[in-house]
Design a protein around this motif. Structure first.
Motif, PDB file in Angstrom:
ATOM      1  N   ASN A   1     -57.737 -10.056   1.205  1.00 46.19           N
ATOM      2  CA  ASN A   1     -57.573 -10.751   2.490  1.00 46.19           C
ATOM      3  C   ASN A   1     -57.519 -12.262   2.304  1.00 46.19           C
ATOM      4  O   ASN A   1     -56.779 -12.964   3.001  1.00 46.19           O
ATOM      5  N   PHE A   2     -58.302 -12.736   1.363  1.00 46.45           N
ATOM      6  CA  PHE A   2     -58.300 -14.171   1.072  1.00 46.45           C
ATOM      7  C   PHE A   2     -56.909 -14.613   0.596  1.00 46.45           C
ATOM      8  O   PHE A   2     -56.366 -15.619   1.053  1.00 46.45           O
ATOM      9  N   ILE A   3     -56.323 -13.813  -0.326  1.00 46.95           N
ATOM     10  CA  ILE A   3     -55.000 -14.165  -0.841  1.00 46.95           C
ATOM     11  C   ILE A   3     -53.957 -14.126   0.272  1.00 46.95           C
ATOM     12  O   ILE A   3     -53.060 -14.965   0.357  1.00 46.95           O
ATOM     13  N   LEU A   4     -54.099 -13.139   1.164  1.00 50.37           N
ATOM     14  CA  LEU A   4     -53.172 -13.054   2.304  1.00 50.37           C
ATOM     15  C   LEU A   4     -53.193 -14.351   3.104  1.00 50.37           C
ATOM     16  O   LEU A   4     -52.162 -14.914   3.458  1.00 50.37           O
ATOM     17  N   MET A   5     -54.417 -14.856   3.369  1.00 50.22           N
ATOM     18  CA  MET A   5     -54.545 -16.061   4.176  1.00 50.22           C
ATOM     19  C   MET A   5     -54.263 -17.315   3.362  1.00 50.22           C
ATOM     20  O   MET A   5     -53.881 -18.332   3.897  1.00 50.22           O
ATOM     21  N   GLU A   6     -54.452 -17.216   2.065  1.00 48.42           N
ATOM     22  CA  GLU A   6     -54.205 -18.391   1.230  1.00 48.42           C
ATOM     23  C   GLU A   6     -52.716 -18.550   0.961  1.00 48.42           C
ATOM     24  O   GLU A   6     -52.148 -19.628   1.109  1.00 48.42           O
ATOM     25  N   LEU A   7     -52.077 -17.446   0.536  1.00 45.23           N
ATOM     26  CA  LEU A   7     -50.703 -17.541   0.040  1.00 45.23           C
ATOM     27  C   LEU A   7     -49.680 -16.849   0.927  1.00 45.23           C
ATOM     28  O   LEU A   7     -48.475 -17.007   0.724  1.00 45.23           O
ATOM     29  N   GLY A   8     -50.159 -16.073   1.903  1.00 44.30           N
ATOM     30  CA  GLY A   8     -49.223 -15.349   2.755  1.00 44.30           C
ATOM     31  C   GLY A   8     -48.686 -14.094   2.103  1.00 44.30           C
ATOM     32  O   GLY A   8     -47.777 -13.458   2.637  1.00 44.30           O
ATOM     33  N   GLN A   9     -49.224 -13.734   0.942  1.00 44.08           N
ATOM     34  CA  GLN A   9     -48.758 -12.531   0.248  1.00 44.08           C
ATOM     35  C   GLN A   9     -49.718 -11.383   0.554  1.00 44.08           C
ATOM     36  O   GLN A   9     -50.870 -11.411   0.133  1.00 44.08           O
ATOM     37  N   PRO A  10     -49.255 -10.357   1.289  1.00 43.85           N
ATOM     38  CA  PRO A  10     -50.139  -9.209   1.514  1.00 43.85           C
ATOM     39  C   PRO A  10     -50.354  -8.461   0.197  1.00 43.85           C
ATOM     40  O   PRO A  10     -49.431  -8.305  -0.607  1.00 43.85           O
ATOM     41  N   LEU A  11     -51.583  -8.040  -0.014  1.00 44.91           N
ATOM     42  CA  LEU A  11     -51.926  -7.273  -1.218  1.00 44.91           C
ATOM     43  C   LEU A  11     -52.594  -5.986  -0.775  1.00 44.91           C
ATOM     44  O   LEU A  11     -53.121  -5.896   0.327  1.00 44.91           O
ATOM     45  N   HIS A  12     -52.565  -5.004  -1.667  1.00 47.07           N
ATOM     46  CA  HIS A  12     -53.353  -3.820  -1.370  1.00 47.07           C
ATOM     47  C   HIS A  12     -54.028  -3.356  -2.648  1.00 47.07           C
ATOM     48  O   HIS A  12     -53.424  -3.390  -3.719  1.00 47.07           O
ATOM     49  N   ALA A  13     -55.283  -2.920  -2.527  1.00 45.42           N
ATOM     50  CA  ALA A  13     -56.017  -2.413  -3.690  1.00 45.42           C
ATOM     51  C   ALA A  13     -56.265  -0.923  -3.489  1.00 45.42           C
ATOM     52  O   ALA A  13     -56.826  -0.525  -2.471  1.00 45.42           O
ATOM     53  N   PHE A  14     -55.761  -0.115  -4.440  1.00 47.87           N
ATOM     54  CA  PHE A  14     -56.010   1.325  -4.393  1.00 47.87           C
ATOM     55  C   PHE A  14     -57.159   1.645  -5.344  1.00 47.87           C
ATOM     56  O   PHE A  14     -57.324   0.991  -6.386  1.00 47.87           O
ATOM     57  N   ASP A  15     -57.901   2.700  -5.011  1.00 47.11           N
ATOM     58  CA  ASP A  15     -58.870   3.238  -5.966  1.00 47.11           C
ATOM     59  C   ASP A  15     -58.064   4.093  -6.940  1.00 47.11           C
ATOM     60  O   ASP A  15     -57.582   5.173  -6.597  1.00 47.11           O
ATOM     61  N   LEU A  16     -57.913   3.553  -8.135  1.00 48.39           N
ATOM     62  CA  LEU A  16     -57.006   4.174  -9.103  1.00 48.39           C
ATOM     63  C   LEU A  16     -57.388   5.628  -9.386  1.00 48.39           C
ATOM     64  O   LEU A  16     -56.531   6.492  -9.537  1.00 48.39           O
ATOM     65  N   ASP A  17     -58.691   5.886  -9.413  1.00 49.38           N
ATOM     66  CA  ASP A  17     -59.142   7.221  -9.795  1.00 49.38           C
ATOM     67  C   ASP A  17     -58.834   8.259  -8.723  1.00 49.38           C
ATOM     68  O   ASP A  17     -58.947   9.460  -8.960  1.00 49.38           O
ATOM     69  N   LEU A  18     -58.481   7.787  -7.518  1.00 52.03           N
ATOM     70  CA  LEU A  18     -58.141   8.731  -6.457  1.00 52.03           C
ATOM     71  C   LEU A  18     -56.630   8.951  -6.367  1.00 52.03           C
ATOM     72  O   LEU A  18     -56.162   9.726  -5.542  1.00 52.03           O
ATOM     73  N   LEU A  19     -55.861   8.250  -7.193  1.00 48.59           N
ATOM     74  CA  LEU A  19     -54.409   8.425  -7.175  1.00 48.59           C
ATOM     75  C   LEU A  19     -54.043   9.539  -8.159  1.00 48.59           C
ATOM     76  O   LEU A  19     -54.329   9.423  -9.352  1.00 48.59           O
ATOM     77  N   ALA A  20     -53.447  10.592  -7.621  1.00 47.65           N
ATOM     78  CA  ALA A  20     -53.048  11.696  -8.494  1.00 47.65           C
ATOM     79  C   ALA A  20     -52.057  11.176  -9.518  1.00 47.65           C
ATOM     80  O   ALA A  20     -51.099  10.463  -9.173  1.00 47.65           O
ATOM     81  N   GLY A  21     -52.296  11.444 -10.748  1.00 50.56           N
ATOM     82  CA  GLY A  21     -51.412  10.970 -11.816  1.00 50.56           C
ATOM     83  C   GLY A  21     -51.689   9.531 -12.192  1.00 50.56           C
ATOM     84  O   GLY A  21     -51.042   8.996 -13.092  1.00 50.56           O
ATOM     85  N   GLY A  22     -52.609   8.895 -11.465  1.00 51.94           N
ATOM     86  CA  GLY A  22     -52.950   7.507 -11.769  1.00 51.94           C
ATOM     87  C   GLY A  22     -51.763   6.564 -11.671  1.00 51.94           C
ATOM     88  O   GLY A  22     -51.663   5.590 -12.414  1.00 51.94           O
ATOM     89  N   ARG A  23     -50.860   6.847 -10.739  1.00 47.50           N
ATOM     90  CA  ARG A  23     -49.684   5.991 -10.615  1.00 47.50           C
ATOM     91  C   ARG A  23     -49.209   5.960  -9.161  1.00 47.50           C
ATOM     92  O   ARG A  23     -49.679   6.750  -8.326  1.00 47.50           O
ATOM     93  N   VAL A  24     -48.291   5.027  -8.869  1.00 45.31           N
ATOM     94  CA  VAL A  24     -47.761   4.943  -7.503  1.00 45.31           C
ATOM     95  C   VAL A  24     -46.245   5.085  -7.516  1.00 45.31           C
ATOM     96  O   VAL A  24     -45.574   4.680  -8.469  1.00 45.31           O
ATOM     97  N   VAL A  25     -45.749   5.688  -6.418  1.00 48.29           N
ATOM     98  CA  VAL A  25     -44.318   5.872  -6.231  1.00 48.29           C
ATOM     99  C   VAL A  25     -43.968   5.272  -4.862  1.00 48.29           C
ATOM    100  O   VAL A  25     -44.595   5.622  -3.858  1.00 48.29           O
ATOM    101  N   VAL A  26     -43.003   4.354  -4.852  1.00 46.09           N
ATOM    102  CA  VAL A  26     -42.562   3.776  -3.581  1.00 46.09           C
ATOM    103  C   VAL A  26     -41.374   4.609  -3.122  1.00 46.09           C
ATOM    104  O   VAL A  26     -40.326   4.630  -3.780  1.00 46.09           O
ATOM    105  N   ARG A  27     -41.585   5.366  -2.063  1.00 44.58           N
ATOM    106  CA  ARG A  27     -40.524   6.278  -1.625  1.00 44.58           C
ATOM    107  C   ARG A  27     -40.576   6.438  -0.117  1.00 44.58           C
ATOM    108  O   ARG A  27     -41.534   6.018   0.550  1.00 44.58           O
ATOM    109  N   ARG A  28     -39.542   7.084   0.426  1.00 42.72           N
ATOM    110  CA  ARG A  28     -39.567   7.450   1.832  1.00 42.72           C
ATOM    111  C   ARG A  28     -40.481   8.645   2.009  1.00 42.72           C
ATOM    112  O   ARG A  28     -40.559   9.504   1.118  1.00 42.72           O
ATOM    113  N   ALA A  29     -41.178   8.697   3.144  1.00 41.72           N
ATOM    114  CA  ALA A  29     -42.026   9.857   3.418  1.00 41.72           C
ATOM    115  C   ALA A  29     -41.136  11.073   3.613  1.00 41.72           C
ATOM    116  O   ALA A  29     -39.961  10.936   3.994  1.00 41.72           O
ATOM    117  N   ARG A  30     -41.692  12.232   3.340  1.00 39.74           N
ATOM    118  CA  ARG A  30     -40.920  13.453   3.579  1.00 39.74           C
ATOM    119  C   ARG A  30     -41.309  14.009   4.933  1.00 39.74           C
ATOM    120  O   ARG A  30     -42.438  13.795   5.405  1.00 39.74           O
TER     121      ARG A  30
END
Lengths: 340, 798
Positions: free
Chosen positions: B254-283
């Motif tokens: 949130n600080f970075i968002l207000m400082e730089l205007g760049q939205p960030l998101h933090a995922f709990d890596l251990d809760l991500l299946a495969g330990g990775r992210v895919v940017v895709r359209r929802a099904r």
């Protein structure tokens, strides 16, 4: 040399002077008039005797006759005036505190008053009034005015739509487009009119309100011309001390865009609750017509430039008359309407 | 958007006072809407030295201290364990006010267990500077006694600005700092990065299936973080702009968002299946529970950040509840991405969720900043959450967009803004705004817009920058030159203005009503059926779904409202637009005029005049006067059946044999229900038709120099004998030199005249243009007429 006629004249003058000084009623003056210059009075009688006056005395007698008659007439006149000026008996009984029988006048609605004033000011500056439909196409209200396809103002939350896809104009700006589509530059118009936004009526909002739009397109029109027109308007509308201030802003249909403020009409810029101590009151937006808008109506932006401005009539009326709630303007209570 | 002055000052030196700063911001287009200044410590708290500490005789935990406040020595009773002699501590002097949610607390001279105390020594918590309440806040001994604590812990000002939609680059402290630097001729600097050495990232950490919708995705892993409370400085920054601290990792994003205007998101890596992210359209059929707790049904229109299996976040809008950072989180995946604005806007609208992220993504986020933001966030997370290792960035992008090159002609800009700004000044302004200037020659240059300036595309946009930074106040004002480019006959308002002025001249009050009406109001004008009405698709309420087809409905409401307020005497009109959906009936938009008369004619007069009330002939007479004044001579009134009016009182107004309107008495059943005994008369006129009538030309007629002779004739006739029959009969009789016929009396009286009879009396005026008429010739003609009236009209002469 004194003859009988001259003696009679002098005697009559002396008598008249005394009696007129003593006269208390118009009747007494009238009686004297009849005696002296009435059809059977002294002077007509003397006039008949003139024939018997010897030739060498005639000139002198005639002069005395004329002078005497003139004086009598003057005195009578003065006496009539003097008596007329005295309060008559009926006057003394008049009650000046009784109400006069009033002459009714109609009342113009404050919105009309302000529109009429704005129009008069701009007409003097060479603008004429243009008009357009209130049921308007999305093209004229948004697209042609360079409004992006997903701009929030197009949202059905904010703008009224009809089943056929048309809308109630949300601004008077589509009139700009209609005028430019139908005529070659130069263009110099103002467009007062009713506009619609999907606002629930409250103290400062209504489902419909009025704007006045201005547009000037010509060769070499600059922001200096815009500022000058707005400054002149402020002075005409709010008096010689009014000043304007431009602030940079953003509108899709102008570039550069500004908002303009008038120096506060309540405190003349010193700071008060009306201007929230800023000394200025926000009036509305303006700017140089965006090249895309000019292109949309087939004007070459390399040749033509111009400015557009708009302002809210209700806001001006509320400021001018210090009306605290916009809804009074649409309630039409005659006790309200009768104040303007 | 809220800007903290102190925070802003981290990036640029602000060498002016707050008012000046706010004024400069407003005048540069960052409109300051409100400023709230907060004190960190209450005024009245000063630096003090403890000279001596003695135990309190009546208490085992209190001490009695002698304290120097810079001016005098004071006795203070203190309960802190660390109030030792020689310490430098904060003293709240008498009169200091502490504000708290429970109310104000004022420091007064008091007695504690019998010992007088002249102030209070304070802990960090009491001053709101820290959470420490174990003892007094110990200050630097080098501080001089008496120094106001405010100077050590300066307050802050929260500046609320309105950011226009074209300038998303102002939606951060850094973005505003860049413009402030330009305005103050200062330099804006980003903090130096000092990221610990990075370790490699796993392969396939980030997959972008929709590069169109996600032109850049930077992911990196930070391992071994300990989730906890943020340090004070971080919490303070967030609260200074109205954000609530949550935990150290979320607070950094949130600080970075207000400082730089760049939205960030933090995922709990251990809760991500495969330990990775895919940017895709929802099904179709997928859903997600977002951080706000709501379940959202998704469709391919929504871009999501998924793990190997399911959506974990609504891209750019909101994270998912499942994979968010929690107390148990140890390893995080940090996202710093760019999304396409229209896609984010569509998702935000469709699912009705907005966030600080979506707000910025909808408007446009700086492509270049994503990189720095990722590094800075990683560094801060390592600092405040104690990460063990940070990976390199995995930067997935089809490439950096080409910055726009804008040709610029200095003279064109001068002409557009009307200020003689020299070329050099313009170039200087561009450079101060971090725009790149090249090919500067012959009065032209090329300006390259950095990627954070999404609004700069054309020369006109550069003109705005020059006008804005050079100052709109510098634009000169000159006398207006009123160039006449059209004829006043083209003026669209003039004719309506005249109509209104005329009616006001007759004493009417102008009304204005809303254009949107209820069905009941619309159909109270029985000319219309529901099919004739223009219907709104999205009315404000179902009650206000129709465009008024007539001015009558709302005018009835106004009469009722006035009558209910005991405004019984009304003479009203409205002139306005009405709408019709049936082209066979009326055009879609036209102008109508509605006139209403009711009650006393002269309520402000007295005696017998009070008895005069408006009747049908007042309204008819008003219309006659108005039409004649407008140069309309061929008009007449014809009886009609019209459900809007009381039966037998309605008439049509015809001009040149075309109906232009109607008038009559409103139904008494209706008006009685308004609690008025007065009859109400109304007219509705089609204004466009009225204006279309060509008025007669006015030519001067010579006036006769000779006296008129008049004769009166009175007679008793059947009530059915119309006035027009009488005047027509007299005209046809062809009396020589008859100038005018005027009705001067009409009455019925069953007792005197008998039932069904009325008395009428006319004055006939005779005049000759070239000589005086003799009594004899007038009498001869008049006597002949009397005889004919008696014989042919069957009237009884009086």
């Amino acid at each position: 040399m004194m003859n009988a006629i001259i003696e009679k004249i002098n005697a009559a003058l002396a008598d008249a002077e005394r009696r007129l000084a003593a006269a208390a009623t118009p009747a007494e003056v009238e009686q004297l008039r009849i005696e002296l210059i009435g059809r059977n009075g002294l002077f007509p009688a003397l006039s008949k005797e003139m024939g018997s006056v010897p030739a060498e005395e005639r000139r002198e007698t005639g002069a005395a006759f004329n002078a005497g008659r003139t004086r009598i007439q003057e005195w009578l006149e003065a006496a009539v005036q003097r008596l007329a000026a005295t309060p008559a008996e009926s006057m003394a009984k008049m009650d000046l505190t009784l109400p006069g029988r009033r002459w009714r006048t109609g009342h113009k609605h404050p919105i009309s008053i302000v529109i009429d004033e704005c129009v008069a000011i701009f007409r003097r500056m060479g603008f004429i009034v243009a008009d357009g439909p209130e049921i308007e196409s999305v093209y004229h209200n948004f697209d042609a005015l360079n409004t992006p396809p997903d701009h929030p103002s197009r949202d059905p939350q904010d703008t009224f739509y009809f089943a056929d896809g048309r809308i109630l104009r949300s601004q008077t700006s589509p009139v700009q487009i209609r005028v430019m589509e139908s005529q070659e530059p130069p263009v110099r118009i103002v467009a007062p009119g009713r506009v619609y936004r999907r606002d629930t009526p409250d103290a400062t909002h209504g489902m419909n309100f009025h704007q006045i739009e201005g547009l000037y397109i010509d060769r070499d029109v600059s922001m200096s011309d815009l500022k000058s027109v707005l400054q002149s308007f402020a002075v005409e509308m709010f008096g010689p001390k009014a000043k304007i201030r431009l602030r940079p802003h953003f509108f899709p249909f102008t570039e550069p865009s500004v908002e303009y403020d008038f120096s506060c009409i309540m405190c003349e810029g010193k700071g008060c609750p009306v201007c929230k101590n800023s000394g200025y009151i926000e009036i509305a937006g303006a700017g140089m017509v965006d090249p895309n808008v000019l292109r949309n109506v087939g004007y070459d932006p390399e040749v033509w430039s111009g400015f557009a401005f708009g302002m809210g009539i209700e806001r001006l009326a509320m400021l001018r008359y210090r009306i605290g709630d916009l809804r009074y303007l649409y309630e039409n209570d005659v006790r309200f309407l009768g104040q303007f | 958007m809220k800007i903290s002055r102190n925070w802003l000052a981290q990036y640029v030196t602000i060498d002016c006072d707050l008012d000046t700063l706010c004024d400069k911001l407003t005048m540069a287009g960052i409109e300051v809407e409100a400023v709230e200044t907060s004190h960190r410590v209450p005024p009245g708290v000063v630096v003090a030295k403890i000279i001596e500490r003695a135990p309190h005789t009546g208490s085992d935990h209190l001490s009695v201290c002698r304290v120097f406040d810079g001016k005098q020595e004071l006795q203070i009773v203190c309960g802190a364990p660390n109030c030792d002699a020689g310490k430098t501590v904060p003293l709240a002097t008498i009169g200091t006010v502490f504000h708290s949610p429970e109310g104000d607390f004022v420091i007064k001279k008091s007695k504690l267990r019998g010992v007088e105390s002249f102030g209070m020594l304070c802990s960090g918590r009491e001053l709101g500077l820290s959470s420490d309440h174990n003892g007094l806040l110990i200050l630097d001994d080098a501080l001089e006694a008496g120094t106001p604590l405010e100077t050590l812990y300066p307050g802050d000002s929260c500046i609320e600005v309105e950011v226009t939609p074209n300038r998303p680059d102002w939606l951060s402290h850094w973005g505003v700092a860049r413009d402030v630097a330009c305005l103050l001729n200062a330099e804006a600097r980003l903090p130096e990065l000092s990221l610990p050495p990075t370790v490699p990232a796993p392969e396939n950490l980030v997959t972008v299936e929709e590069p169109e919708l996600c032109p850049r995705y930077i992911g990196r892993i930070i391992r071994g973080v300990k989730i906890g409370e943020s340090p004070d400085w971080l919490k303070e920054r967030l609260t200074s702009v109205g954000l609530r601290p949550i935990n150290n990792v979320v607070d950094v994003t949130n600080f970075i968002l207000m400082e730089l205007g760049q939205p960030l998101h933090a995922f709990d890596l251990d809760l991500l299946a495969g330990g990775r992210v895919v940017v895709r359209r929802a099904r179709d059929g997928e859903s997600i529970v977002t951080l706000d707790g709501g379940r959202r049904e998704l469709s391919p229109a929504n871009l999501v950040i998924a793990d190997a299996e399911k959506p974990m976040a609504l891209a750019g809008v909101m994270g998912g509840e499942y994979s968010g950072v929690s107390d148990k989180t140890v390893n995080i995946l940090l996202e710093s991405a760019i999304f396409q604005p229209s896609s984010i806007r569509a998702t935000s609208r469709a699912l009705e969720i907005a966030s600080d992220s979506s707000y910025r993504y909808e408007r446009g986020v700086d492509y270049d900043m994503a990189d720095y933001a990722s590094d800075r966030a990683a560094q801060l997370i390592m600092e405040v959450a104690g990460g063990k290792a940070v990976t390199v960035k995995v930067d997935v992008t089809p490439g950096r967009p080409e910055p726009r090159k804008i040709p610029c002609r200095f003279e064109r800009i001068r002409k557009l803004i009307g200020v003689a700004v020299p070329d050099e000044t313009m170039v200087d302004i561009f450079r101060r705004l971090r725009l790149e200037v090249s090919d500067w020659a012959d009065g032209r240059c090329v300006v390259t817009a950095p990627l954070f300036r999404l609004d700069l595309e054309r020369e006109a946009d550069l003109a705005e920058e020059v006008a804005r930074i050079n100052g709109l106040g510098a634009i000169p004002i000159h006398p207006v030159v009123g160039k006449l480019v059209s004829s006043i006959s083209d003026d669209a308002y003039w004719k309506y203005q005249q109509l209104r002025d005329e009616l006001i001249g007759y004493g009417l009050y102008e009304c204005m009503h809303y254009s949107m009406v209820s069905g009941k109001s619309a159909l109270s004008d029985t000319r219309f059926t529901v099919n004739d009405l223009v219907v709104l698709k999205n009315p404000l309420s179902s009650e206000l779904a129709y465009m008024r087809p007539s001015l009558l409905g709302e005018m009835l409401g106004t009469i009722e409202r006035n009558v209910s307020r005991r405004n019984l005497n009304l003479q009203l009109f409205e002139l306005g637009r009405v709408f019709c959906a049936n082209p066979e009936l009326y055009p879609e938009e036209r102008h109508e005029c509605c006139i209403v008369l009711t009650g006393q004619k002269q309520p402000e007069r007295y005696s017998t005049e009070l008895e005069l009330k408006y009747d049908f002939y007042d309204l008819k007479g008003l219309l006659e006067s108005w039409l004649e004044r407008r140069g309309i001579v061929h008009y007449c009134f014809a009886p009609v059946e019209d459900a809007r009016f009381e039966p037998g009182t309605a008439a049509a107004v015809l001009v040149n044999n075309r109906v232009i309107g109607h008038l009559g008495q409103l139904p008494t059943a209706l008006t009685r229900s308004w609690r008025t005994q007065n009859a109400v008369f109304a007219a509705l006129l089609d204004v466009d038709q009225l204006l279309a009538v060509k008025p007669r030309s006015i030519y001067y007629r010579a006036l006769s120099q000779f006296p008129a002779v008049s004769r009166d004739v009175a007679f008793v006739a059947d009530v059915g004998l119309e006035h027009a029959t009488v005047t027509e009969f007299i005209r046809r009789a062809g009396l020589k030199h008859l100038e005018s016929i005027e009705l001067f009396d009409i009455f019925t009286d069953d007792k005197v005249l008998g039932p069904g009879r009325k008395s009428m009396a006319y004055k006939l005026t005779f005049r000759h243009a070239e000589r005086t008429l003799t009594d004899a010739e007038v009498n001869a003609a008049f006597d002949k007429l009397r005889a004919r009236l008696e014989r042919e009209l069957k009237v009884e002469l009086r």
